[in-house]
Write a protein that holds these residues in place. Structure first.
Motif, PDB file in Angstrom:
ATOM      1  N   LEU A 188       0.824  -1.203   0.000  1.00 17.90           N
ATOM      2  CA  LEU A 188       0.000   0.000   0.000  1.00 17.90           C
ATOM      3  C   LEU A 188       0.858   1.252   0.000  1.00 17.90           C
ATOM      4  O   LEU A 188       0.594   2.206  -0.736  1.00 17.90           O
ATOM      5  N   TYR A 189       1.890   1.258   0.834  1.00 16.56           N
ATOM      6  CA  TYR A 189       2.757   2.428   0.906  1.00 16.56           C
ATOM      7  C   TYR A 189       3.488   2.655  -0.409  1.00 16.56           C
ATOM      8  O   TYR A 189       3.600   3.783  -0.878  1.00 16.56           O
ATOM      9  N   GLN A 190       3.971   1.587  -1.034  1.00 17.72           N
ATOM     10  CA  GLN A 190       4.663   1.730  -2.319  1.00 17.72           C
ATOM     11  C   GLN A 190       3.739   2.340  -3.372  1.00 17.72           C
ATOM     12  O   GLN A 190       4.134   3.254  -4.098  1.00 17.72           O
ATOM     13  N   GLY A 191       2.533   1.842  -3.446  1.00 19.89           N
ATOM     14  CA  GLY A 191       1.573   2.382  -4.403  1.00 19.89           C
ATOM     15  C   GLY A 191       1.237   3.827  -4.118  1.00 19.89           C
ATOM     16  O   GLY A 191       1.144   4.659  -5.020  1.00 19.89           O
ATOM     17  N   TYR A 192       1.075   4.164  -2.841  1.00 20.76           N
ATOM     18  CA  TYR A 192       0.780   5.542  -2.450  1.00 20.76           C
ATOM     19  C   TYR A 192       1.946   6.455  -2.791  1.00 20.76           C
ATOM     20  O   TYR A 192       1.762   7.534  -3.350  1.00 20.76           O
ATOM     21  N   ALA A 193       3.160   6.020  -2.447  1.00 27.28           N
ATOM     22  CA  ALA A 193       4.349   6.843  -2.683  1.00 27.28           C
ATOM     23  C   ALA A 193       4.541   7.123  -4.173  1.00 27.28           C
ATOM     24  O   ALA A 193       4.963   8.218  -4.558  1.00 27.28           O
ATOM     25  N   LYS A 243       6.317  10.005   2.715  1.00 28.21           N
ATOM     26  CA  LYS A 243       6.044   9.548   4.070  1.00 28.21           C
ATOM     27  C   LYS A 243       5.281  10.566   4.900  1.00 28.21           C
ATOM     28  O   LYS A 243       4.388  10.211   5.657  1.00 28.21           O
ATOM     29  N   GLN A 244       5.614  11.850   4.757  1.00 26.56           N
ATOM     30  CA  GLN A 244       4.942  12.861   5.579  1.00 26.56           C
ATOM     31  C   GLN A 244       3.439  12.908   5.301  1.00 26.56           C
ATOM     32  O   GLN A 244       2.634  12.928   6.225  1.00 26.56           O
ATOM     33  N   SER A 245       3.058  12.905   4.032  1.00 24.16           N
ATOM     34  CA  SER A 245       1.622  12.941   3.742  1.00 24.16           C
ATOM     35  C   SER A 245       0.957  11.618   4.114  1.00 24.16           C
ATOM     36  O   SER A 245      -0.182  11.593   4.562  1.00 24.16           O
ATOM     37  N   TRP A 246       1.671  10.498   3.965  1.00 18.56           N
ATOM     38  CA  TRP A 246       1.149   9.187   4.380  1.00 18.56           C
ATOM     39  C   TRP A 246       0.852   9.203   5.877  1.00 18.56           C
ATOM     40  O   TRP A 246      -0.224   8.814   6.310  1.00 18.56           O
ATOM     41  N   ASP A 247       1.811   9.672   6.671  1.00 19.66           N
ATOM     42  CA  ASP A 247       1.634   9.707   8.121  1.00 19.66           C
ATOM     43  C   ASP A 247       0.503  10.639   8.532  1.00 19.66           C
ATOM     44  O   ASP A 247      -0.241  10.334   9.467  1.00 19.66           O
ATOM     45  N   LEU A 288      -2.175  11.268   6.851  1.00 22.45           N
ATOM     46  CA  LEU A 288      -3.456  10.653   6.496  1.00 22.45           C
ATOM     47  C   LEU A 288      -3.744   9.378   7.275  1.00 22.45           C
ATOM     48  O   LEU A 288      -4.873   9.127   7.681  1.00 22.45           O
ATOM     49  N   PHE A 289      -2.724   8.551   7.452  1.00 31.11           N
ATOM     50  CA  PHE A 289      -2.945   7.219   8.017  1.00 31.11           C
ATOM     51  C   PHE A 289      -2.168   6.967   9.295  1.00 31.11           C
ATOM     52  O   PHE A 289      -2.220   5.864   9.823  1.00 31.11           O
ATOM     53  N   GLY A 290      -1.428   7.952   9.779  1.00 33.35           N
ATOM     54  CA  GLY A 290      -0.551   7.842  10.939  1.00 33.35           C
ATOM     55  C   GLY A 290      -0.936   6.815  11.977  1.00 33.35           C
ATOM     56  O   GLY A 290      -0.824   5.622  11.764  1.00 33.35           O
ATOM     57  N   ASP A 291      -1.413   7.256  13.096  1.00 33.29           N
ATOM     58  CA  ASP A 291      -1.715   6.340  14.189  1.00 33.29           C
ATOM     59  C   ASP A 291      -3.209   6.096  14.358  1.00 33.29           C
ATOM     60  O   ASP A 291      -3.643   5.576  15.358  1.00 33.29           O
ATOM     61  N   TYR A 292      -4.008   6.456  13.374  1.00 33.58           N
ATOM     62  CA  TYR A 292      -5.456   6.307  13.486  1.00 33.58           C
ATOM     63  C   TYR A 292      -5.855   4.871  13.793  1.00 33.58           C
ATOM     64  O   TYR A 292      -6.625   4.610  14.708  1.00 33.58           O
ATOM     65  N   HIS A 293      -5.314   3.935  13.047  1.00 37.31           N
ATOM     66  CA  HIS A 293      -5.678   2.544  13.273  1.00 37.31           C
ATOM     67  C   HIS A 293      -4.982   1.946  14.488  1.00 37.31           C
ATOM     68  O   HIS A 293      -5.423   0.942  15.026  1.00 37.31           O
TER      69      HIS A 293
END
Length: 69
Positions: A41-46, A52-56, A58-63
């Motif tokens: 998922l991260y590879q596809g997003y990147a 990483k900053q935008s990934w964190d 959006l999805f950081g510690d929510y789950h």
């Protein structure tokens, strides 16, 4: 909107839909399956959306909050 707002009343995770939280926990991936899926998922997003900053943000510690239950 009123109906949808009524579904978002799980006391454990404010604003998260009540029945969805229990289903989410029931199908949780663990171990190597989780690690592999996160990596894909991260590879596809990147490649398409950002780093990483935008990934964190959006999805950081929510789950990670779900682990408390």
């Amino acid at each position: 909107m009123g109906f949808l707002a009524g579904c978002a009343d799980d006391g454990r995770i404010p604003g998260y839909p009540y029945p969805l939280f229990d289903v989410h926990r029931a199908v949780t991936l663990k171990g190597s399956d989780l690690t592999r899926l996160k990596s894909l998922l991260y590879q596809g997003y990147a490649e398409t959306c950002g780093g990483k900053q935008s990934w964190d943000s959006l999805f950081g510690d929510y789950h990670d909050t779900f682990g408390c239950y």
